[in-house]
Design a protein around this motif. Sequence first.
Motif, PDB file in Angstrom:
ATOM      1  N   SER A   1      22.803 -15.286 -58.050  1.00  0.00           N
ATOM      2  CA  SER A   1      24.024 -14.832 -58.411  1.00  0.00           C
ATOM      3  C   SER A   1      24.401 -13.410 -58.495  1.00  0.00           C
ATOM      4  O   SER A   1      24.884 -12.910 -58.251  1.00  0.00           O
ATOM      5  CB  SER A   1      24.571 -15.656 -59.461  1.00  0.00           C
ATOM      6  OG  SER A   1      23.602 -15.579 -60.797  1.00  0.00           O
ATOM      7  N   ARG A   2      23.012 -12.815 -59.334  1.00  0.00           N
ATOM      8  CA  ARG A   2      22.909 -11.270 -59.403  1.00  0.00           C
ATOM      9  C   ARG A   2      21.604 -10.951 -60.151  1.00  0.00           C
ATOM     10  O   ARG A   2      20.838 -11.847 -60.521  1.00  0.00           O
ATOM     11  CB  ARG A   2      24.120 -10.845 -60.506  1.00  0.00           C
ATOM     12  CG  ARG A   2      23.898 -11.620 -61.830  1.00  0.00           C
ATOM     13  CD  ARG A   2      24.703 -10.898 -62.625  1.00  0.00           C
ATOM     14  NE  ARG A   2      24.041  -9.849 -63.643  1.00  0.00           N
ATOM     15  CZ  ARG A   2      24.583  -9.081 -64.726  1.00  0.00           C
ATOM     16  NH1 ARG A   2      25.692  -9.367 -65.252  1.00  0.00           N
ATOM     17  NH2 ARG A   2      24.011  -8.330 -65.149  1.00  0.00           N
ATOM     18  N   LEU A   3      21.383  -9.633 -60.267  1.00  0.00           N
ATOM     19  CA  LEU A   3      20.259  -9.069 -60.446  1.00  0.00           C
ATOM     20  C   LEU A   3      20.638  -8.659 -61.970  1.00  0.00           C
ATOM     21  O   LEU A   3      21.633  -8.496 -62.280  1.00  0.00           O
ATOM     22  CB  LEU A   3      19.786  -8.077 -59.728  1.00  0.00           C
ATOM     23  CG  LEU A   3      19.074  -8.314 -58.340  1.00  0.00           C
ATOM     24  CD1 LEU A   3      18.826  -7.315 -57.690  1.00  0.00           C
ATOM     25  CD2 LEU A   3      17.864  -9.282 -58.364  1.00  0.00           C
TER      26      LEU A   3
ATOM     27  N   THR B   1      21.754 -11.025 -53.540  1.00  0.00           N
ATOM     28  CA  THR B   1      22.741 -11.452 -54.418  1.00  0.00           C
ATOM     29  C   THR B   1      23.919 -12.061 -53.823  1.00  0.00           C
ATOM     30  O   THR B   1      24.817 -12.329 -54.329  1.00  0.00           O
ATOM     31  CB  THR B   1      23.242 -10.280 -55.183  1.00  0.00           C
ATOM     32  OG1 THR B   1      23.778  -9.233 -54.206  1.00  0.00           O
ATOM     33  CG2 THR B   1      22.222  -9.685 -56.136  1.00  0.00           C
ATOM     34  N   GLY B   2      23.772 -12.513 -52.383  1.00  0.00           N
ATOM     35  CA  GLY B   2      24.672 -13.197 -51.728  1.00  0.00           C
ATOM     36  C   GLY B   2      24.180 -13.712 -50.284  1.00  0.00           C
ATOM     37  O   GLY B   2      23.522 -12.894 -49.741  1.00  0.00           O
TER      38      GLY B   2
ATOM     39  N   LYS C   1      19.333   0.106 -55.012  1.00  0.00           N
ATOM     40  CA  LYS C   1      20.743  -0.253 -54.565  1.00  0.00           C
ATOM     41  C   LYS C   1      20.965   0.328 -53.096  1.00  0.00           C
ATOM     42  O   LYS C   1      20.327   1.026 -52.578  1.00  0.00           O
ATOM     43  CB  LYS C   1      21.645   0.992 -55.487  1.00  0.00           C
ATOM     44  CG  LYS C   1      23.005   0.638 -55.122  1.00  0.00           C
ATOM     45  CD  LYS C   1      23.717   1.541 -56.130  1.00  0.00           C
ATOM     46  CE  LYS C   1      25.336   1.518 -55.926  1.00  0.00           C
ATOM     47  NZ  LYS C   1      26.166   2.195 -56.855  1.00  0.00           N
TER      48      LYS C   1
ATOM     49  N   TYR D   1      24.507 -11.428 -47.216  1.00  0.00           N
ATOM     50  CA  TYR D   1      23.436 -10.306 -46.801  1.00  0.00           C
ATOM     51  C   TYR D   1      22.134 -10.853 -46.154  1.00  0.00           C
ATOM     52  O   TYR D   1      21.230 -10.053 -45.788  1.00  0.00           O
ATOM     53  CB  TYR D   1      22.914  -9.769 -48.231  1.00  0.00           C
ATOM     54  CG  TYR D   1      24.111  -9.129 -48.947  1.00  0.00           C
ATOM     55  CD1 TYR D   1      25.220  -8.760 -48.379  1.00  0.00           C
ATOM     56  CD2 TYR D   1      24.064  -9.328 -50.393  1.00  0.00           C
ATOM     57  CE1 TYR D   1      26.182  -8.104 -49.198  1.00  0.00           C
ATOM     58  CE2 TYR D   1      25.138  -8.964 -51.197  1.00  0.00           C
ATOM     59  CZ  TYR D   1      26.169  -8.436 -50.641  1.00  0.00           C
ATOM     60  OH  TYR D   1      27.389  -8.055 -51.331  1.00  0.00           O
TER      61      TYR D   1
ATOM     62  N   ARG E   1      20.904  -5.495 -63.010  1.00  0.00           N
ATOM     63  CA  ARG E   1      21.860  -4.508 -63.130  1.00  0.00           C
ATOM     64  C   ARG E   1      22.742  -5.003 -61.971  1.00  0.00           C
ATOM     65  O   ARG E   1      22.261  -5.082 -60.840  1.00  0.00           O
ATOM     66  CB  ARG E   1      20.910  -3.154 -62.813  1.00  0.00           C
ATOM     67  CG  ARG E   1      20.283  -2.759 -63.905  1.00  0.00           C
ATOM     68  CD  ARG E   1      19.606  -1.533 -63.677  1.00  0.00           C
ATOM     69  NE  ARG E   1      20.233  -0.561 -62.837  1.00  0.00           N
ATOM     70  CZ  ARG E   1      19.518   0.317 -62.143  1.00  0.00           C
ATOM     71  NH1 ARG E   1      18.286   0.760 -62.245  1.00  0.00           N
ATOM     72  NH2 ARG E   1      20.197   1.444 -61.408  1.00  0.00           N
ATOM     73  N   PRO E   2      23.990  -5.242 -62.324  1.00  0.00           N
ATOM     74  CA  PRO E   2      24.858  -5.943 -61.144  1.00  0.00           C
ATOM     75  C   PRO E   2      24.998  -5.088 -60.034  1.00  0.00           C
ATOM     76  O   PRO E   2      25.640  -5.807 -59.094  1.00  0.00           O
ATOM     77  CB  PRO E   2      26.274  -6.226 -62.203  1.00  0.00           C
ATOM     78  CG  PRO E   2      26.046  -5.476 -63.220  1.00  0.00           C
ATOM     79  CD  PRO E   2      24.358  -5.101 -63.553  1.00  0.00           C
ATOM     80  N   GLU E   3      24.854  -3.587 -60.058  1.00  0.00           N
ATOM     81  CA  GLU E   3      25.159  -3.078 -58.860  1.00  0.00           C
ATOM     82  C   GLU E   3      23.951  -2.990 -57.898  1.00  0.00           C
ATOM     83  O   GLU E   3      24.121  -2.617 -56.646  1.00  0.00           O
ATOM     84  CB  GLU E   3      25.411  -1.738 -59.268  1.00  0.00           C
ATOM     85  CG  GLU E   3      24.047  -0.894 -59.729  1.00  0.00           C
ATOM     86  CD  GLU E   3      23.786  -0.951 -61.164  1.00  0.00           C
ATOM     87  OE1 GLU E   3      22.905   0.002 -61.739  1.00  0.00           O
ATOM     88  OE2 GLU E   3      24.547  -1.530 -61.940  1.00  0.00           O
TER      89      GLU E   3
ATOM     90  N   GLU F   1      16.409  -7.279 -54.159  1.00  0.00           N
ATOM     91  CA  GLU F   1      15.149  -6.782 -54.664  1.00  0.00           C
ATOM     92  C   GLU F   1      14.093  -7.519 -53.993  1.00  0.00           C
ATOM     93  O   GLU F   1      14.054  -8.624 -53.673  1.00  0.00           O
ATOM     94  CB  GLU F   1      14.903  -7.276 -56.504  1.00  0.00           C
ATOM     95  CG  GLU F   1      13.642  -6.816 -56.989  1.00  0.00           C
ATOM     96  CD  GLU F   1      13.670  -7.100 -58.462  1.00  0.00           C
ATOM     97  OE1 GLU F   1      12.464  -7.767 -58.829  1.00  0.00           O
ATOM     98  OE2 GLU F   1      14.891  -7.273 -59.141  1.00  0.00           O
TER      99      GLU F   1
ATOM    100  N   LEU G   1      21.877  -5.015 -55.093  1.00  0.00           N
ATOM    101  CA  LEU G   1      22.053  -6.241 -54.303  1.00  0.00           C
ATOM    102  C   LEU G   1      20.880  -6.778 -53.797  1.00  0.00           C
ATOM    103  O   LEU G   1      20.934  -8.075 -53.263  1.00  0.00           O
ATOM    104  CB  LEU G   1      22.999  -5.780 -52.877  1.00  0.00           C
ATOM    105  CG  LEU G   1      24.206  -5.082 -53.435  1.00  0.00           C
ATOM    106  CD1 LEU G   1      24.784  -4.299 -52.069  1.00  0.00           C
ATOM    107  CD2 LEU G   1      25.203  -5.902 -53.975  1.00  0.00           C
TER     108      LEU G   1
END
Length: 117
Positions: free
Chosen positions: A74-76, A40-41, A4, A44, A78-80, A84, A82
């Motif tokens: 779109s996401r990992l 995740t975006g 995170k 970033y 665990r959505p929190e 990996e 950002l």
Amino acid sequence: MAIKVLVPKGLGKPLDNVRAVLAAAGCGMRDVIRFQTFLTGAEYIEGFMQARREVFPACYPDGAYPPNTLLVISRLVRPELLVEIEALAVRPGRAAAAPKRAGKPRARKARATRKRR
């Protein structure tokens, strides 16, 4: 490894964590042969590239960085999370083990049992 982080400044933290994991395994950043990074975006990307510009010159003074596949997802799980970063490294000074030779298969006797009537 997934970490995170705060974006964009915190994007250097996963790279620090990669270094720590490599060191625990007896490796360093120079032993990495490939990175794979998941963001995740798209917003970033610049923060991640800035973190690389800050960290990589000290790790790779000759400027020869290992390849890095950068994916925007779109996401990992665990959505929190950002970002990996996966690092594939080869431990120095370890010869590859010789492949085990497949021995001649042992013949087994098949036994059928049958009750007498």
